[in-house]
Design a protein around this motif. Structure first.
Motif, mmCIF file in Angstrom:
data_model
loop_
_atom_site.group_PDB
_atom_site.id
_atom_site.type_symbol
_atom_site.label_atom_id
_atom_site.label_comp_id
_atom_site.label_asym_id
_atom_site.label_seq_id
_atom_site.Cartn_x
_atom_site.Cartn_y
_atom_site.Cartn_z
ATOM 1 N N ALA A 11 0.831 -1.208 0.000
ATOM 2 C CA ALA A 11 0.000 0.000 0.000
ATOM 3 C C ALA A 11 0.863 1.255 0.000
ATOM 4 O O ALA A 11 0.591 2.193 -0.729
ATOM 5 N N GLY A 12 1.900 1.266 0.834
ATOM 6 C CA GLY A 12 2.821 2.404 0.828
ATOM 7 C C GLY A 12 2.384 3.577 1.683
ATOM 8 O O GLY A 12 3.109 4.549 1.795
ATOM 9 N N PHE A 13 1.184 3.523 2.268
ATOM 10 C CA PHE A 13 0.781 4.622 3.156
ATOM 11 C C PHE A 13 0.294 4.053 4.483
ATOM 12 O O PHE A 13 -0.179 2.923 4.541
ATOM 13 N N ASP A 14 0.458 4.840 5.543
ATOM 14 C CA ASP A 14 -0.004 4.418 6.859
ATOM 15 C C ASP A 14 -1.449 4.833 7.071
ATOM 16 O O ASP A 14 -1.943 5.730 6.397
ATOM 17 N N SER A 48 2.459 0.032 6.402
ATOM 18 C CA SER A 48 2.424 0.507 5.023
ATOM 19 C C SER A 48 2.983 -0.509 4.011
ATOM 20 O O SER A 48 2.803 -0.328 2.812
ATOM 21 N N GLN A 49 3.665 -1.553 4.489
ATOM 22 C CA GLN A 49 4.238 -2.505 3.533
ATOM 23 C C GLN A 49 3.250 -3.611 3.153
ATOM 24 O O GLN A 49 3.530 -4.433 2.296
ATOM 25 N N ASN A 94 -9.960 6.715 -1.238
ATOM 26 C CA ASN A 94 -9.499 7.938 -1.904
ATOM 27 C C ASN A 94 -7.985 8.002 -1.939
ATOM 28 O O ASN A 94 -7.391 8.358 -2.955
ATOM 29 N N THR A 95 -7.369 7.679 -0.803
ATOM 30 C CA THR A 95 -5.905 7.680 -0.774
ATOM 31 C C THR A 95 -5.372 6.650 -1.764
ATOM 32 O O THR A 95 -4.471 6.937 -2.556
ATOM 33 N N ASN A 153 -5.603 7.665 -5.337
ATOM 34 C CA ASN A 153 -4.651 8.714 -5.679
ATOM 35 C C ASN A 153 -3.237 8.201 -5.793
ATOM 36 O O ASN A 153 -2.468 8.672 -6.611
ATOM 37 N N GLN A 154 -2.885 7.242 -4.933
ATOM 38 C CA GLN A 154 -1.513 6.730 -4.970
ATOM 39 C C GLN A 154 -1.314 5.838 -6.181
ATOM 40 O O GLN A 154 -0.218 5.765 -6.728
ATOM 41 N N THR A 155 -2.356 5.115 -6.584
ATOM 42 C CA THR A 155 -2.181 4.158 -7.672
ATOM 43 C C THR A 155 -2.646 4.716 -9.006
ATOM 44 O O THR A 155 -2.258 4.211 -10.043
ATOM 45 N N GLY A 156 -3.523 5.717 -8.972
ATOM 46 C CA GLY A 156 -4.089 6.241 -10.213
ATOM 47 C C GLY A 156 -5.175 5.346 -10.779
ATOM 48 O O GLY A 156 -5.685 5.609 -11.866
ATOM 49 N N LEU A 158 -0.845 7.688 -15.562
ATOM 50 C CA LEU A 158 -2.107 8.419 -15.454
ATOM 51 C C LEU A 158 -2.548 9.056 -16.771
ATOM 52 O O LEU A 158 -3.605 9.657 -16.849
ATOM 53 N N GLU A 189 1.562 11.805 1.838
ATOM 54 C CA GLU A 189 1.166 10.665 2.661
ATOM 55 C C GLU A 189 2.192 9.534 2.566
ATOM 56 O O GLU A 189 2.535 8.898 3.551
ATOM 57 N N LYS A 190 2.632 9.280 1.347
ATOM 58 C CA LYS A 190 3.567 8.179 1.140
ATOM 59 C C LYS A 190 4.947 8.512 1.702
ATOM 60 O O LYS A 190 5.604 7.666 2.286
ATOM 61 N N ALA A 200 4.907 7.954 5.378
ATOM 62 C CA ALA A 200 4.981 6.536 5.729
ATOM 63 C C ALA A 200 6.410 6.026 5.565
ATOM 64 O O ALA A 200 6.919 5.284 6.418
ATOM 65 N N PRO A 235 -0.701 9.069 10.938
ATOM 66 C CA PRO A 235 -1.265 10.147 10.120
ATOM 67 C C PRO A 235 -2.742 10.354 10.440
ATOM 68 O O PRO A 235 -3.460 9.395 10.733
#
Lengths: 281, 350
Positions: free
Chosen positions: A9-12, A23-24, A238-239, A242-245, B124, B167-168, B171, B183
């Protein structure tokens, strides 16, 4: 097409509820955390909204005028203010009024209240012992936290929905013809029998579809969480998008999950319980 | 829904349905038919996607006017293409809306402090045009916490805006230094910093330029907050265009380069008119007195002059919006020209 769900995922996520997540872990687990957070706030909100709403509805039918007036004032003021406004009100009231996390209130030993939320001791499955929160440099660490985001969303959903539930319950009870209750009495039924075998089953039948709608509304309204930073399904989705498009895929997943939740809820609630079939005590 | 279903069932109506579908099909791609340049000229207006309000980059001023570094890029492109920097319609977009707006063709150009990353460039359907601001992610913390380094933020709750590279980065930083940062993610820029200022979070994170903007313009008492010295990421911010129209990409890219080149050549907003007859061949090319560079882009000879006259060269745009002449007082730093030790480099206009 959905292979991106297995990438890290890459985000917390700030609150993970019952999941252990970092995040991993793959993206689908992040969605799982979001869904868990949605349920974690929606289920207690539904329960409290139904109980509070039913009590208010009965209060409005009370022979005591003060009860009727209080319930009426509550219903009218709550029902006519948009949910979003109420949510913001609860959130900023909580965050403004509570003390800084650097100087939290110790309500009870091990229980702390601050802008970081209500923190209580909790079983830590990873270490196999109780985790007791304690004041640290910046905030209170350890235990489990009911964050201000969770509390605000829970309160707002409960209070808002209860006003509608109250009106539905009141209307359901009033929809049963008085003559029917009098007829049962004439036939020698006790007041308890009249209530449980005549009044409730018919009131339920009249109000059940509308109540199911309120439950579904509440679940879907919980997606307003994004406005106050509660990591529910939509916020995490939503996150992720946005991170993956992968906009279409992520929106489709969210829609599908809400659809499944709604179908499940309506399937379960539309089954008439035993007492509603007139088989009660 | 019900109507179309009955149409399919009853065969006499089928031709009508097909006709409707064809009509729909002919209407939908119309927005994309022809080049972006043709669309902009036909409309007489450049549609520019900007932020919902980041002071110094793009923020609405009194009335209908938008101001900022990103806005000045839009104005320069409009001046080069349409001859008038005011022929821009601005669409405010939050971090989550911005890509969909560009993909769908709602805007011609996204100029909204957006970071250049591989994912965004490659998957994208966009082209990053050029870098207009070199930045890095930092932290804003209350002075009373007595934190001097971001590595001290162990277990802290950090307010952040959703749908950003921020955000990334957060992390990654938390994981690299085992900080366990939590966060708290808000869907708008405003909600995130408001929650921070109300004390919900112990730190607020975004790009350093944004931190300066928030601290100086939004903080109830700016002195109570400090920006930590470390930057935890590198961010190259710049405008983006949709893929599939390389001519439009070239126009926007070289307009940005022209602004940087103008600073190198010393052509200012006020002074460029006087130097149109300058014998220096580089300046002659720039002002259209030498070879016709505009023609190669599908524009006229004076395109670059108009771009500079819209809001000055890059250095002027920087200083006016975010630099020493602005409330943000940001240092040029990496955004100095390459010849002065910075990273701003425009390939030659030749």
């Amino acid at each position: 097409m959905l292979e991106f769900l297995w990438q890290p995922a890459g985000f917390d996520i700030g609150e993970t509820g019952w999941w252990t997540y970092d995040s991993q872990q793959p993206l689908w687990q992040a969605f799982g955390v979001g869904l868990g957070n949605t349920l974690r706030v929606a289920v207690p909100a539904v329960a409290f909204a139904l109980v509070l709403g039913a009590s208010l509805g009965l209060a409005k039918l009370s022979p005591l005028p003060w009860w009727r007036r209080l319930a009426g004032a509550y219903i009218h003021s709550v029902r006519n203010v948009p949910l979003m406004v109420q949510l913001m009100l609860w959130y900023f009231a909580l965050v403004d009024l509570l003390p800084d996390p650097t100087a939290a209130w110790s309500v009870l030993p091990g229980v702390w209240l601050s802008k970081g939320g209500l923190q209580i001791p909790w079983w830590d499955a990873a270490s196999g012992q109780w985790s007791v929160p304690a004041q640290d440099t910046f905030n209170v660490q350890g235990g489990a936290a009911l964050t201000p985001e969770f509390l605000a969303l829970w309160l707002a959903l409960t209070v808002y929905t209860s006003a509608f539930v109250a009106e539905i319950v009141r209307a359901g009870v009033l929809s049963v013809p008085r003559s029917l209750l009098e007829a049962a009495e004439t036939l020698g039924a006790t007041p308890a029998q009249v209530r449980w075998r005549v009044l409730w089953p018919q009131a339920w039948q009249a109000s059940a579809p509308a109540l199911v709608n309120q439950v579904l509304n509440l679940i879907k309204n919980s997606s307003l969480a994004v406005a106050i930073g509660y990591p529910d399904l939509v916020s995490v989705g939503n996150t992720a998008l946005n991170q993956t498009g992968r906009v279409i895929e992520c929106i489709a997943i969210m829609m599908l999950v809400y659809l499944l939740m709604s179908l499940t809820v309506s399937a379960v609630l539309n089954r008439r319980p035993a007492w509603a079939r007139g088989a009660g005590p | 829904m019900r109507n179309s279903a009955t149409c399919v069932k009853s065969s006499p109506n089928r031709p009508r349905l097909v006709a409707a579908a064809l009509l729909l099909a002919s209407v939908l791609p119309a927005a994309q038919a022809g080049t972006v340049l043709d669309g902009v000229k036909q409309r007489g207006q450049l549609r520019c996607g900007v932020s919902t309000g980041v002071v110094g980059f793009s923020a609405p001023e009194t009335g209908q006017r938008w101001k900022g570094l990103d806005v000045d890029i839009c104005r320069a492109v409009a001046a080069a293409v349409l001859g008038d920097p005011d022929k821009v319609s601005y669409t405010p977009l939050n971090a989550q809306q911005r890509f969909a707006a560009l993909q769908s063709g709602q805007i011609d150009l996204l100029s909204r402090n957006t970071s250049w990353t591989l994912t965004r460039d490659a998957s994208l359907g966009f082209h990053f045009v050029a870098v207009t601001y070199y930045d890095g992610q930092g932290f804003l913390v209350p002075r009373k916490l007595k934190v001097t380094s971001a590595r001290q933020l162990k277990g802290a709750q950090v307010c952040v805006q959703a749908g950003t590279t921020t955000e990334k980065n957060l992390a990654d930083f938390s994981r690299r230094h085992q900080l366990g940062i939590k966060p708290v993610v808000f869907d708008t820029f405003e909600a995130a910093f408001k929650a921070y200022f109300s004390g919900r979070c112990q730190a607020y994170t975004t790009d350093a330029s944004g931190l300066a903007s928030v601290r100086n313009k939004e903080a109830p008492r700016p002195d109570e907050h400090i920006v930590l010295p470390e930057l935890i990421s590198k961010e190259a911010l710049g405008p983006m265009v949709r893929r599939g129209d390389d001519d439009w990409l070239a126009i926007v890219r070289w307009t940005v380069f022209a602004l940087i080149e103008a600073e190198e050549l010393g052509l200012t907003q006020a002074g460029i008119e006087a130097r149109r007859q300058d014998p220096d061949p580089a300046i002659a090319r720039f002002t259209g007195q030498g070879e016709d560079m505009g023609k190669l882009l599908g524009l006229d000879r004076a395109w670059a002059v108009r771009a500079v006259k819209a809001g000055g060269h890059y250095g002027e745009i920087f200083e006016r919006n975010v630099g020493q002449q602005s409330p943000l007082k940001l240092q040029r730093g990496l955004n100095r020209l390459w010849s002065q030790g910075g990273l701003m480099f425009a390939p030659p206009i030749r």
